[in-house]
Design an enzyme around this catalytic site. Sequence first.
Site, PDB file in Angstrom:
ATOM      1  N   GLY A  46      11.927 -12.562  -1.226  1.00  0.00           N
ATOM      2  CA  GLY A  46      11.715 -11.280  -0.569  1.00  0.00           C
ATOM      3  C   GLY A  46      10.315 -10.781  -0.865  1.00  0.00           C
ATOM      4  O   GLY A  46       9.735 -11.124  -1.909  1.00  0.00           O
ATOM      5  N   GLN A  51       3.551  -4.654  -1.729  1.00  0.00           N
ATOM      6  CA  GLN A  51       3.127  -5.764  -2.587  1.00  0.00           C
ATOM      7  C   GLN A  51       1.877  -6.466  -2.063  1.00  0.00           C
ATOM      8  O   GLN A  51       1.271  -7.250  -2.782  1.00  0.00           O
ATOM      9  CB  GLN A  51       4.263  -6.792  -2.743  1.00  0.00           C
ATOM     10  CG  GLN A  51       5.453  -6.241  -3.516  1.00  0.00           C
ATOM     11  CD  GLN A  51       6.537  -7.291  -3.682  1.00  0.00           C
ATOM     12  OE1 GLN A  51       7.410  -7.430  -2.834  1.00  0.00           O
ATOM     13  NE2 GLN A  51       6.455  -8.050  -4.767  1.00  0.00           N
ATOM     14  N   CYS A  92      10.054 -10.967  -9.774  1.00  0.00           N
ATOM     15  CA  CYS A  92       9.294 -10.277  -8.731  1.00  0.00           C
ATOM     16  C   CYS A  92       7.953 -10.968  -8.572  1.00  0.00           C
ATOM     17  O   CYS A  92       7.306 -11.286  -9.574  1.00  0.00           O
ATOM     18  CB  CYS A  92       9.108  -8.814  -9.135  1.00  0.00           C
ATOM     19  SG  CYS A  92       8.211  -7.850  -7.910  1.00  0.00           S
ATOM     20  N   LEU A  93       7.542 -11.190  -7.328  1.00  0.00           N
ATOM     21  CA  LEU A  93       6.260 -11.874  -7.100  1.00  0.00           C
ATOM     22  C   LEU A  93       5.085 -11.046  -7.622  1.00  0.00           C
ATOM     23  O   LEU A  93       4.011 -11.583  -7.845  1.00  0.00           O
ATOM     24  CB  LEU A  93       6.076 -12.181  -5.610  1.00  0.00           C
ATOM     25  CG  LEU A  93       7.069 -13.198  -5.023  1.00  0.00           C
ATOM     26  CD1 LEU A  93       6.794 -13.413  -3.546  1.00  0.00           C
ATOM     27  CD2 LEU A  93       7.010 -14.521  -5.780  1.00  0.00           C
ATOM     28  N   HIS A 134      16.331  -4.492  -4.296  1.00  0.00           N
ATOM     29  CA  HIS A 134      15.049  -4.750  -4.965  1.00  0.00           C
ATOM     30  C   HIS A 134      13.889  -4.433  -4.008  1.00  0.00           C
ATOM     31  O   HIS A 134      12.904  -3.785  -4.396  1.00  0.00           O
ATOM     32  CB  HIS A 134      15.018  -6.219  -5.421  1.00  0.00           C
ATOM     33  CG  HIS A 134      13.752  -6.658  -6.080  1.00  0.00           C
ATOM     34  ND1 HIS A 134      13.706  -7.090  -7.389  1.00  0.00           N
ATOM     35  CD2 HIS A 134      12.490  -6.777  -5.610  1.00  0.00           C
ATOM     36  CE1 HIS A 134      12.457  -7.435  -7.687  1.00  0.00           C
ATOM     37  NE2 HIS A 134      11.701  -7.265  -6.627  1.00  0.00           N
ATOM     38  N   GLU A 135      14.008  -4.879  -2.744  1.00  0.00           N
ATOM     39  CA  GLU A 135      12.915  -4.676  -1.783  1.00  0.00           C
ATOM     40  C   GLU A 135      12.803  -3.209  -1.366  1.00  0.00           C
ATOM     41  O   GLU A 135      11.700  -2.680  -1.221  1.00  0.00           O
ATOM     42  CB  GLU A 135      13.106  -5.569  -0.554  1.00  0.00           C
ATOM     43  CG  GLU A 135      13.099  -7.074  -0.845  1.00  0.00           C
ATOM     44  CD  GLU A 135      11.931  -7.527  -1.707  1.00  0.00           C
ATOM     45  OE1 GLU A 135      10.816  -6.972  -1.577  1.00  0.00           O
ATOM     46  OE2 GLU A 135      12.126  -8.442  -2.532  1.00  0.00           O
ATOM     47  N   HIS A 138      10.881  -1.333  -3.839  1.00  0.00           N
ATOM     48  CA  HIS A 138       9.423  -1.493  -3.702  1.00  0.00           C
ATOM     49  C   HIS A 138       8.834  -0.427  -2.777  1.00  0.00           C
ATOM     50  O   HIS A 138       7.721   0.040  -2.990  1.00  0.00           O
ATOM     51  CB  HIS A 138       9.082  -2.877  -3.127  1.00  0.00           C
ATOM     52  CG  HIS A 138       8.948  -3.958  -4.165  1.00  0.00           C
ATOM     53  ND1 HIS A 138       8.034  -3.885  -5.198  1.00  0.00           N
ATOM     54  CD2 HIS A 138       9.586  -5.144  -4.314  1.00  0.00           C
ATOM     55  CE1 HIS A 138       8.133  -4.988  -5.942  1.00  0.00           C
ATOM     56  NE2 HIS A 138       9.063  -5.765  -5.427  1.00  0.00           N
TER      57      HIS A 138
END
Length: 167
Positions: A46, A51, A92-93, A134-135, A138
Amino acid sequence: MAALQIRLLGDPALRRKAQPVTAVDDEIRRLMDDLLETMYAADGVGLAAPQVGVSGRVFVVDLRDPAVPPFGLVNPVVLEQSQETDRGEEGCLSIPGLREIVERPARVVVEGLDREGLPRRIEADGLLARVLQHEIDHLDGVLFIDRVSPLKRQMLLKRWRKLKVES
Ligand code: NI
């Protein structure tokens, strides 16, 4: 399409509340394509617009699960969430190298707009429910490290500083 640079923990872009999208147009569709390409290049499941430094309420998801084709969602809202919670490991990226168990509602109902601007309602449990939450976090400037105990968070931040010195 173009792979974009992923912002890392410490970048203020990750902490801003993202702006609602006013129209799902070609610009938004290009952003979704770029998010997908960036996510695939980093081997994630995701990725949300903040991000990559874009303040827009957009994210993409691909669980690499034939039952759940890759999708993007615009202006998502959580309509329902279960009382029952679920614990699962998250990464997380934007915080590469760190993973931790996070407790979240086990099931959610999320609604947003798809890449054509049409309403899409998703009832999710398991990994999809976790990734959606999670997204959406963000988009509100919230990271998974904010959802663990203060002690765990301290440990994660300590490890993050160490990883940054080593890299
Ligand atoms: Ni993330």
